[in-house]
Design a protein around this motif. Structure first.
Motif, PDB file in Angstrom:
ATOM      1  N   GLU A  61       0.852  -1.183   0.000  1.00 18.16           N
ATOM      2  CA  GLU A  61       0.000   0.000   0.000  1.00 18.16           C
ATOM      3  C   GLU A  61       0.893   1.239   0.000  1.00 18.16           C
ATOM      4  OE1 GLU A  61      -3.961   0.153   1.964  1.00 18.16           O
ATOM      5  OE2 GLU A  61      -2.888   1.486   3.315  1.00 18.16           O
ATOM      6  N   ALA A  62       0.732   2.095  -1.012  1.00 18.05           N
ATOM      7  CA  ALA A  62       1.558   3.293  -1.137  1.00 18.05           C
ATOM      8  C   ALA A  62       1.201   4.328  -0.079  1.00 18.05           C
ATOM      9  CB  ALA A  62       1.401   3.887  -2.529  1.00 18.05           C
ATOM     10  N   GLY A  63      -0.013   4.331   0.332  1.00 12.47           N
ATOM     11  CA  GLY A  63      -0.523   5.259   1.331  1.00 12.47           C
ATOM     12  C   GLY A  63      -1.996   5.001   1.478  1.00 12.47           C
ATOM     13  N   PRO A  64      -2.606   5.439   2.553  1.00 14.23           N
ATOM     14  CA  PRO A  64      -4.026   5.163   2.720  1.00 14.23           C
ATOM     15  C   PRO A  64      -4.851   5.863   1.635  1.00 14.23           C
ATOM     16  CG  PRO A  64      -3.239   6.635   4.443  1.00 14.23           C
ATOM     17  CD  PRO A  64      -2.047   6.213   3.648  1.00 14.23           C
ATOM     18  N   PRO A  65      -5.885   5.184   1.127  1.00 13.53           N
ATOM     19  CA  PRO A  65      -6.738   5.819   0.128  1.00 13.53           C
ATOM     20  C   PRO A  65      -7.482   7.018   0.730  1.00 13.53           C
ATOM     21  CG  PRO A  65      -7.344   3.500   0.461  1.00 13.53           C
ATOM     22  CD  PRO A  65      -6.287   3.834   1.448  1.00 13.53           C
ATOM     23  N   GLN A  66      -7.812   7.950  -0.101  1.00 14.20           N
ATOM     24  CA  GLN A  66      -8.569   9.126   0.321  1.00 14.20           C
ATOM     25  C   GLN A  66     -10.037   8.891   0.004  1.00 14.20           C
ATOM     26  OE1 GLN A  66      -7.242  12.041   1.721  1.00 14.20           O
ATOM     27  NE2 GLN A  66      -5.378  10.835   1.869  1.00 14.20           N
ATOM     28  N   LEU A  67     -10.914   9.225   0.916  1.00 17.43           N
ATOM     29  CA  LEU A  67     -12.337   9.143   0.693  1.00 17.43           C
ATOM     30  C   LEU A  67     -12.857  10.573   0.531  1.00 17.43           C
ATOM     31  CD1 LEU A  67     -14.855   7.391   0.539  1.00 17.43           C
ATOM     32  CD2 LEU A  67     -15.061   7.601   3.021  1.00 17.43           C
TER      33      LEU A  67
END
Length: 74
Positions: A61-67
């Motif tokens: 995972e490159a970074g947490p997804p944005q919602l």
């Protein structure tokens, strides 16, 4: 050890549908949020095992997804 963000969404038929954005094609369902967490761990482990068996790289995972929410004229 790897950490992945899961997305838990209400399912039309009741319960929840779970996806793993960093692992396309990795998904599961659960009746409760806690069951979703448990099943997500199982689904991720199976998905990673399949990738490794096929000689494919295992995405991190490159970074947490944005919602984000957007408003559109419909």
């Amino acid at each position: 050890m790897r950490t992945y963000t899961i997305v838990v969404e209400p399912d039309q038929d009741g319960g929840y549908f779970v996806t793993v954005p960093a692992l396309p094609g990795c998904f599961t369902r659960g009746s409760t949020i806690e069951q979703c967490r448990e099943r997500a761990v199982e689904a991720i482990e199976v998905h990673i095992s399949g990738l490794q068996a096929d000689g494919e790289p295992v995405p991190e995972e490159a970074g947490p997804p944005q919602l984000l929410a957007v408003t559109v004229a419909a």
